[in-house]
Motif scaffolding. Structure first.
Motif, PDB file in Angstrom:
ATOM      1  N   SER A  15       0.809  -1.229   0.000  1.00 12.88           N
ATOM      2  CA  SER A  15       0.000   0.000   0.000  1.00 12.88           C
ATOM      3  C   SER A  15       0.835   1.268   0.000  1.00 12.88           C
ATOM      4  O   SER A  15       0.407   2.302   0.518  1.00 12.88           O
ATOM      5  CB  SER A  15      -0.938   0.007   1.210  1.00 12.88           C
ATOM      6  OG  SER A  15      -0.199   0.132   2.424  1.00 12.88           O
ATOM      7  N   LEU A  20      -0.879   1.867  -4.152  1.00 11.44           N
ATOM      8  CA  LEU A  20      -2.119   2.644  -4.130  1.00 11.44           C
ATOM      9  C   LEU A  20      -2.420   3.246  -5.497  1.00 11.44           C
ATOM     10  O   LEU A  20      -3.582   3.295  -5.923  1.00 11.44           O
ATOM     11  CB  LEU A  20      -2.027   3.735  -3.069  1.00 11.44           C
ATOM     12  CG  LEU A  20      -2.006   3.247  -1.612  1.00 11.44           C
ATOM     13  CD1 LEU A  20      -1.764   4.417  -0.662  1.00 11.44           C
ATOM     14  CD2 LEU A  20      -3.314   2.534  -1.253  1.00 11.44           C
ATOM     15  N   VAL A  35      -6.571  -4.339  -2.125  1.00 11.49           N
ATOM     16  CA  VAL A  35      -5.197  -4.070  -1.717  1.00 11.49           C
ATOM     17  C   VAL A  35      -4.928  -4.837  -0.432  1.00 11.49           C
ATOM     18  O   VAL A  35      -5.682  -4.718   0.540  1.00 11.49           O
ATOM     19  CB  VAL A  35      -4.960  -2.560  -1.477  1.00 11.49           C
ATOM     20  CG1 VAL A  35      -3.570  -2.319  -0.876  1.00 11.49           C
ATOM     21  CG2 VAL A  35      -5.102  -1.784  -2.782  1.00 11.49           C
ATOM     22  N   GLU A  37      -2.241  -5.283   2.545  1.00 12.28           N
ATOM     23  CA  GLU A  37      -1.092  -4.699   3.233  1.00 12.28           C
ATOM     24  C   GLU A  37      -0.686  -5.611   4.383  1.00 12.28           C
ATOM     25  O   GLU A  37      -1.514  -5.983   5.216  1.00 12.28           O
ATOM     26  CB  GLU A  37      -1.438  -3.303   3.755  1.00 12.28           C
ATOM     27  CG  GLU A  37      -0.438  -2.699   4.732  1.00 12.28           C
ATOM     28  CD  GLU A  37       0.967  -2.610   4.188  1.00 12.28           C
ATOM     29  OE1 GLU A  37       1.898  -3.060   4.901  1.00 12.28           O
ATOM     30  OE2 GLU A  37       1.142  -2.113   3.056  1.00 12.28           O
ATOM     31  N   TRP A  42      -0.597   1.771   6.938  1.00 10.50           N
ATOM     32  CA  TRP A  42      -0.636   1.920   5.482  1.00 10.50           C
ATOM     33  C   TRP A  42       0.540   2.755   4.992  1.00 10.50           C
ATOM     34  O   TRP A  42       1.170   3.474   5.738  1.00 10.50           O
ATOM     35  CB  TRP A  42      -1.942   2.621   5.067  1.00 10.50           C
ATOM     36  CG  TRP A  42      -3.174   1.927   5.524  1.00 10.50           C
ATOM     37  CD1 TRP A  42      -3.961   2.253   6.582  1.00 10.50           C
ATOM     38  CD2 TRP A  42      -3.761   0.765   4.941  1.00 10.50           C
ATOM     39  NE1 TRP A  42      -5.011   1.367   6.693  1.00 10.50           N
ATOM     40  CE2 TRP A  42      -4.916   0.438   5.707  1.00 10.50           C
ATOM     41  CE3 TRP A  42      -3.428  -0.053   3.851  1.00 10.50           C
ATOM     42  CZ2 TRP A  42      -5.741  -0.645   5.413  1.00 10.50           C
ATOM     43  CZ3 TRP A  42      -4.247  -1.133   3.566  1.00 10.50           C
ATOM     44  CH2 TRP A  42      -5.381  -1.418   4.328  1.00 10.50           C
ATOM     45  N   ILE A 200      -5.272   7.084  -0.632  1.00  8.90           N
ATOM     46  CA  ILE A 200      -6.233   6.227   0.073  1.00  8.90           C
ATOM     47  C   ILE A 200      -7.649   6.737  -0.126  1.00  8.90           C
ATOM     48  O   ILE A 200      -8.585   5.964  -0.384  1.00  8.90           O
ATOM     49  CB  ILE A 200      -5.885   6.147   1.576  1.00  8.90           C
ATOM     50  CG1 ILE A 200      -4.644   5.268   1.782  1.00  8.90           C
ATOM     51  CG2 ILE A 200      -7.061   5.601   2.384  1.00  8.90           C
ATOM     52  CD1 ILE A 200      -4.167   5.209   3.217  1.00  8.90           C
ATOM     53  N   CYS A 203      -8.732   5.861  -3.600  1.00 12.55           N
ATOM     54  CA  CYS A 203      -9.016   4.425  -3.723  1.00 12.55           C
ATOM     55  C   CYS A 203     -10.365   4.072  -3.115  1.00 12.55           C
ATOM     56  O   CYS A 203     -11.150   3.307  -3.693  1.00 12.55           O
ATOM     57  CB  CYS A 203      -7.903   3.616  -3.051  1.00 12.55           C
ATOM     58  SG  CYS A 203      -6.375   3.505  -4.007  1.00 12.55           S
ATOM     59  N   LEU A 210      -9.524  -2.075   0.935  1.00 14.08           N
ATOM     60  CA  LEU A 210      -8.212  -1.986   1.568  1.00 14.08           C
ATOM     61  C   LEU A 210      -8.188  -2.910   2.783  1.00 14.08           C
ATOM     62  O   LEU A 210      -8.973  -2.746   3.721  1.00 14.08           O
ATOM     63  CB  LEU A 210      -7.930  -0.552   1.999  1.00 14.08           C
ATOM     64  CG  LEU A 210      -7.919   0.498   0.864  1.00 14.08           C
ATOM     65  CD1 LEU A 210      -7.951   1.901   1.434  1.00 14.08           C
ATOM     66  CD2 LEU A 210      -6.713   0.310  -0.030  1.00 14.08           C
ATOM     67  N   ASN A 212      -5.666  -4.557   5.696  1.00 11.62           N
ATOM     68  CA  ASN A 212      -4.341  -4.553   6.314  1.00 11.62           C
ATOM     69  C   ASN A 212      -4.137  -5.802   7.163  1.00 11.62           C
ATOM     70  O   ASN A 212      -5.027  -6.636   7.307  1.00 11.62           O
ATOM     71  CB  ASN A 212      -4.118  -3.282   7.133  1.00 11.62           C
ATOM     72  CG  ASN A 212      -5.099  -3.127   8.276  1.00 11.62           C
ATOM     73  OD1 ASN A 212      -6.050  -3.898   8.416  1.00 11.62           O
ATOM     74  ND2 ASN A 212      -4.898  -2.107   9.089  1.00 11.62           N
TER      75      ASN A 212
END
Length: 542
Positions: A15, A20, A35, A37, A42, A200, A203, A210, A212
């Motif tokens: 990320s 991104l 995404v 991560e 991030w 971010i 996105c 997203l 993580n």
């Protein structure tokens, strides 16, 4: 499309700026995107970087009447990209301006040109300003608090690069406290933090999911095509499939000591990058059959270790200090293990000299190296991370005479005194006859604009100070070779179906040194943009 459903059109691994931008490009090209991560934070190294991106012939230059062209950029790069793939350089130069316009269109980011010059601006095709872009102060809105969202920088990211360096704030001039206060009150951020938070936001608005704390450990392949990933999250393994492709943008491998020893070699201090750059992308690409290029190269800068300075990660990874003011400001010089100057201290690529090996002994030619200054410097500028008037850390050596300082750094006193006397003569005359320090626009931009000479000044008033200088990495350059669409290439030179790479995961387009400050982030985002468009099955709008 979601991680719960276990599939998407495109999965992006990482990320940072590359990941991104790739995710945003794929989503805006019509793909469903996830995404992944590995860490809870991030942005990788991008989030705590200066955030400058090198984009020749960008639209902001044209608006300001700053002359530039693709031909000029091509000429500049051709002189300083020996041994690199000219088609890849061309792809980058053609796509970078379009990438910058795309980011502005699909995020809250607005770019501004910087006064920053090309590293070798005096070379044919070079420019003394305008090619570097940075984020204008960005209102973070409801993104949330910065703490825990991204890796934190060692200072509040509320001033622009030109305000920090063009104004020589890092050199000890008056800090614009009122401006900093206004920016903080307005929830405005700049530099790499502004870049990551803006991307971010873009996105999220484009429908990118997203996720993580989800580390990819394996690529799935079906009939020779990359068809998905296996990831670890919360102690469990998760399998996800892709309809179009996987984009590797997980940073480099500089935090893996084993890989660094085997691939890069030579003395290397602790890296400056976020401690998530562990070689995940390199390993995944290699297992898929990718050709690996330039594994021995890194984006390097001089650093000094600071006891107790660590990253906020479970391993308490050491976090060195980048030597900046010690390179550019007047009243300082650097000497090697012999007590002699060995490089233009203000050079962008000074760390290349720290890697030199003596062919007769196979030992480092210059290490240990030392940054030396005097009382004049200490009264005006930051040294070893400490502002004037503040107590110096234990690892800074202090002496009342140069001869005493020579004993502390284990060099011949007569040699050090001779070296400093010669340097002082150059400083008094305003011209460094040995190494040309201050001749380049790059040197002068980073120096003290209020001093008689921005980067030259005598070192003659006691006490004298020294701090060790090591070679440190802000990112590795070795990785899978890619083509002009950021497709990963196998050893047969053909693209590996469904696999793309960008940023420090991919083999660097330029090297071994740097020819622009924002080059590694500029290439990361540009190739990320091309990867995202290609992975979605679209064509870039150049």
């Amino acid at each position: 499309m979601s991680i719960a459903e276990g599939q998407a059109d495109v999965i992006v691994v990482g990320s940072g700026g590359a990941g991104l931008t790739a995710a945003l490009a794929a989503a805006r090209s019509g793909a469903t995107v996830i995404v992944l991560e590995a860490h809870q934070r991030w942005g990788g190294t991008t989030g705590m970087s200066g955030g400058a991106i090198w984009v020749p012939a960008n639209h902001r230059m044209a608006e300001q009447g700053i002359e530039d062209s693709l031909d000029a950029a091509r000429e500049y790069c051709a002189d300083h990209a020996d041994g690199r793939d000219p088609e890849l350089v061309e792809a980058y130069l053609r796509a970078a301006p379009a990438m910058a316009r795309f980011v502005e269109k699909h995020t809250p980011i607005e770019f501004a040109t910087m006064a920053y010059p090309d590293t070798l601006a005096e070379s044919p095709g070079g420019r003394e300003r305008g090619r570097h872009l940075e984020v204008k102060p960005l209102d973070i809105g409801d993104i949330g608090p910065q703490d825990g969202v991204v890796w934190t920088a060692p200072f509040p990211m509320v001033l622009t690069n030109d305000e920090l360096f063009g104004g020589a704030v890092h050199g000890g001039t008056t800090i614009p406290v009122s401006l900093i206060g206004r920016r903080i009150a307005a929830d405005e951020v700049t530099l790499g933090l502004g870049l990551v938070l803006g991307l971010i936001t873009g996105c999220r608005e484009a429908g990118v999911e997203l996720v993580n704390e989800c580390r990819v450990v394996e690529l799935l392949r079906t009939d020779g095509r990359v068809s998905g990933v296996v990831a670890e999250r919360g102690g469990e393994r998760v399998t996800m499939t892709v309809r179009r492709g996987v984009i590797l943008a997980a940073g480099g491998f500089e935090h893996d000591r084993g890989l660094m020893a085997r691939l890069v070699g030579g003395p290397m201090g602790d890296p400056l990058s976020a401690p998530v750059c562990r070689g995940d992308g390199l390993r995944l690409a290699a297992r898929a059959g990718a050709e690996i290029a330039h594994p021995s190269e890194c984006w390097t800068v001089p650093v000094t270790p600071v006891e107790g300075r660590i990253w906020d990660d479970p391993e308490a990874t050491p976090r060195p200090l980048m030597l900046m003011a010690e390179r550019f400001m007047p009243h300082t010089l650097w000497v090697n293990r012999h007590g002699r100057r060995f490089v233009n201290e203000a050079s962008h690529n000074i760390a290349l000299a720290l890697a030199e090996v003596d062919p007769g002994t196979h030992r480092p030619r210059h290490l240990p190296a030392w940054a030396i200054c005097d009382a004049q410097y200490r009264e005006a500028y930051v040294f070893a991370g400490v502002s004037p008037g503040q107590k110096l850390p234990k690892h800074v050596l202090v002496a009342d005479t140069l001869a005493e300082l020579a004993e502390l750094i284990d060099v011949d006193p007569g040699t050090l005194e001779e070296t400093v006397a010669r340097f002082n003569g150059f400083a008094a005359a305003g011209r460094d006859e040995d190494f040309g320090r201050g001749d380049a626009a790059y040197d002068r931009y980073n120096g003290d604009h209020k001093a008689p000479h921005p980067t030259l000044g005598t070192v003659e008033q006691p006490p004298f100070f020294a701090v060790a200088a090591h070679r440190g990495a802000i990112g590795s350059k070795g990785g899978p070779r890619i083509d002009g669409r950021a497709r990963v290439l196998g050893w047969d030179g053909q693209p590996i179906a469904g696999l793309f790479a960008a940023g420090n995961t991919a083999a660097s387009i330029f090297g071994p040194g740097a020819i622009a400050n924002g080059m590694h982030l500029g290439t990361a985002m540009t190739m990320g943009w091309l990867a995202g468009v290609a992975a979605a099955g679209a064509e870039p709008e150049l």
